[in-house]
Design a protein around this motif. Structure first.
Motif, PDB file in Angstrom:
ATOM      1  N   UNK A  50       0.837  -1.200   0.000  1.00  0.00           N
ATOM      2  CA  UNK A  50       0.000   0.000   0.000  1.00  0.00           C
ATOM      3  C   UNK A  50       0.875   1.255   0.000  1.00  0.00           C
ATOM      4  N   UNK A  51       1.907   1.247   0.818  1.00  0.00           N
ATOM      5  CA  UNK A  51       2.797   2.408   0.903  1.00  0.00           C
ATOM      6  C   UNK A  51       3.505   2.648  -0.420  1.00  0.00           C
ATOM      7  N   UNK A  52       3.923   1.576  -1.093  1.00  0.00           N
ATOM      8  CA  UNK A  52       4.582   1.716  -2.390  1.00  0.00           C
ATOM      9  C   UNK A  52       3.630   2.308  -3.421  1.00  0.00           C
ATOM     10  N   UNK A  53       2.379   1.896  -3.383  1.00  0.00           N
ATOM     11  CA  UNK A  53       1.404   2.429  -4.310  1.00  0.00           C
ATOM     12  C   UNK A  53       1.150   3.906  -4.088  1.00  0.00           C
ATOM     13  N   UNK A  54       1.043   4.310  -2.822  1.00  0.00           N
ATOM     14  CA  UNK A  54       0.848   5.731  -2.513  1.00  0.00           C
ATOM     15  C   UNK A  54       2.038   6.549  -2.989  1.00  0.00           C
ATOM     16  N   UNK A  55       3.250   6.040  -2.735  1.00  0.00           N
ATOM     17  CA  UNK A  55       4.460   6.756  -3.137  1.00  0.00           C
ATOM     18  C   UNK A  55       4.558   6.881  -4.649  1.00  0.00           C
ATOM     19  N   UNK A  56       4.092   5.875  -5.391  1.00  0.00           N
ATOM     20  CA  UNK A  56       4.181   5.912  -6.849  1.00  0.00           C
ATOM     21  C   UNK A  56       3.210   6.911  -7.453  1.00  0.00           C
ATOM     22  N   UNK A  57       2.072   7.138  -6.800  1.00  0.00           N
ATOM     23  CA  UNK A  57       1.151   8.176  -7.230  1.00  0.00           C
ATOM     24  C   UNK A  57       0.319   7.861  -8.458  1.00  0.00           C
ATOM     25  N   UNK A  58       0.189   6.609  -8.835  1.00  0.00           N
ATOM     26  CA  UNK A  58      -0.682   6.247  -9.950  1.00  0.00           C
ATOM     27  C   UNK A  58      -2.127   6.115  -9.459  1.00  0.00           C
TER      28      UNK A  58
END
Length: 329
Positions: A50-58
């Motif tokens: 989840x954190x990686x997805x938020x950081x990626x911003x897609x």
């Protein structure tokens, strides 16, 4: 072709298909939109994804297990189906996979999340490593907050194909407790097919050992949420003591280009549901799954009157559970 506005967070735990999974995902969205999560236990990997997805911003975050091999076009099709749903309250959409070990097409290992809602999940959901299904629990908590989850119609890939024997052993050991309603047919399927398929022979050996251990272990002394281990650290790194007497040996590593998109497509097209599952499916659905699946299975297995009685019994049991305070928060 423009890739879908999606970041893929691959949750890896040393699976034989990890490199192939990464390569196939990169082919769907671009290598710069793929990250690999190696946190343990699984609840930590779930949070980190989840954190990686938020950081990626897609717009979308696909949490993908490394034992899944994506079909060509699967990510774009899954995103398109999610975007076609009205409103912005869709939190997550599952995709189905052709599952070798269970001999069925089912939702597993492919979870598309609306990235804009992940910060709320990170803030309010409980990522409990002791729960038997941490991801399902997080989705349940978000539904309680007013968001929807859904299941896509497409078959997005292959699940549990080409895995190490040690991972098959661990997976079946977990299935024996996590998916108990599948075990009656699965054991018959493994026993029938194991003579010609080493993976399914290992699955049968794992089930036999798990049964022997369960028969000599008092699981009643453990809290319900601690009866299933999905932490690979709890299992041996080598199975030579089990494999060699059975005339088996561990597989060699699989190259990242060892499985092509066309290979995945052809295997999905050729995949056949186990006849044992097809025969038992009505009773399996009547015994488990979500409310709609249970009602459908009860109708098939028990007829309209029997299904009505069973449904009423389910509702009364659920009410009693809430009343006694035993239901999970």
């Amino acid at each position: 072709m423009t890739p879908p506005d999606c970041h893929v967070a691959i949750r890896a735990a040393g699976e034989r298909t990890e490199a192939a999974c990464i390569r196939l995902a990169a082919g769907e969205v671009g290598a710069d939109r793929v990250s690999v999560i190696r946190e343990v236990p699984f609840s930590a990997a779930l949070r980190r994804g989840f954190e990686a997805g938020v950081a990626a911003g897609r717009a979308w975050t696909l949490c993908l297990d490394a034992d899944v091999l994506l079909a060509p076009g699967a990510v774009a099709a899954l995103v398109a189906e999610a975007e076609a749903m009205a409103g912005g309250d869709l939190f997550e959409m599952d995709a189905r996979v052709a599952d070798k070990l269970l001999g069925q097409v089912r939702a597993a290992g492919v979870h598309l999340y609306r990235t804009a809602l992940l910060p709320e999940a990170l803030e309010h959901a409980v990522f409990d490593p002791k729960k038997r299904r941490p991801e399902t629990r997080v989705k349940k908590q978000m539904r309680a907050r007013g968001y929807r989850t859904a299941e896509a119609g497409l078959v997005a890939g292959l699940h549990d194909h080409e895995q190490y024997h040690r991972d098959i052993f661990r997976k079946v050991f977990t299935h024996a407790r996590k998916h108990e309603r599948f075990m009656d047919y699965a054991v018959r399927y493994w026993r029938r097919m194991g003579h010609g398929d080493a993976d399914l022979r290992v699955a049968y050996l794992s089930w036999c050992l798990s049964r022997a251990i369960n028969e000599h272990t008092d699981f009643t002394v453990l809290p319900e949420n601690e009866k299933v281990a999905i932490d690979l650290r709890a299992f041996p790194s080598t199975l030579d003591a089990i494999l060699l007497p059975a005339g088996l040996s561990e597989k060699a590593p699989l190259a990242g280009d060892g499985i092509t998109p066309d290979t995945v497509r052809r295997r999905i097209e050729a995949f056949e549901v186990a006849p044992e599952f097809r025969r038992d499916r009505p009773m399996i659905e009547a015994a488990g799954g979500n409310r709609r699946a249970r009602l459908r299975g009860q109708l098939r297995a028990l007829g309209p009157l029997g299904a009505l009685r069973a449904f009423g019994g389910d509702r009364l049991r659920a009410f009693g559970t809430r009343l006694s305070g035993r239901e999970e928060a």
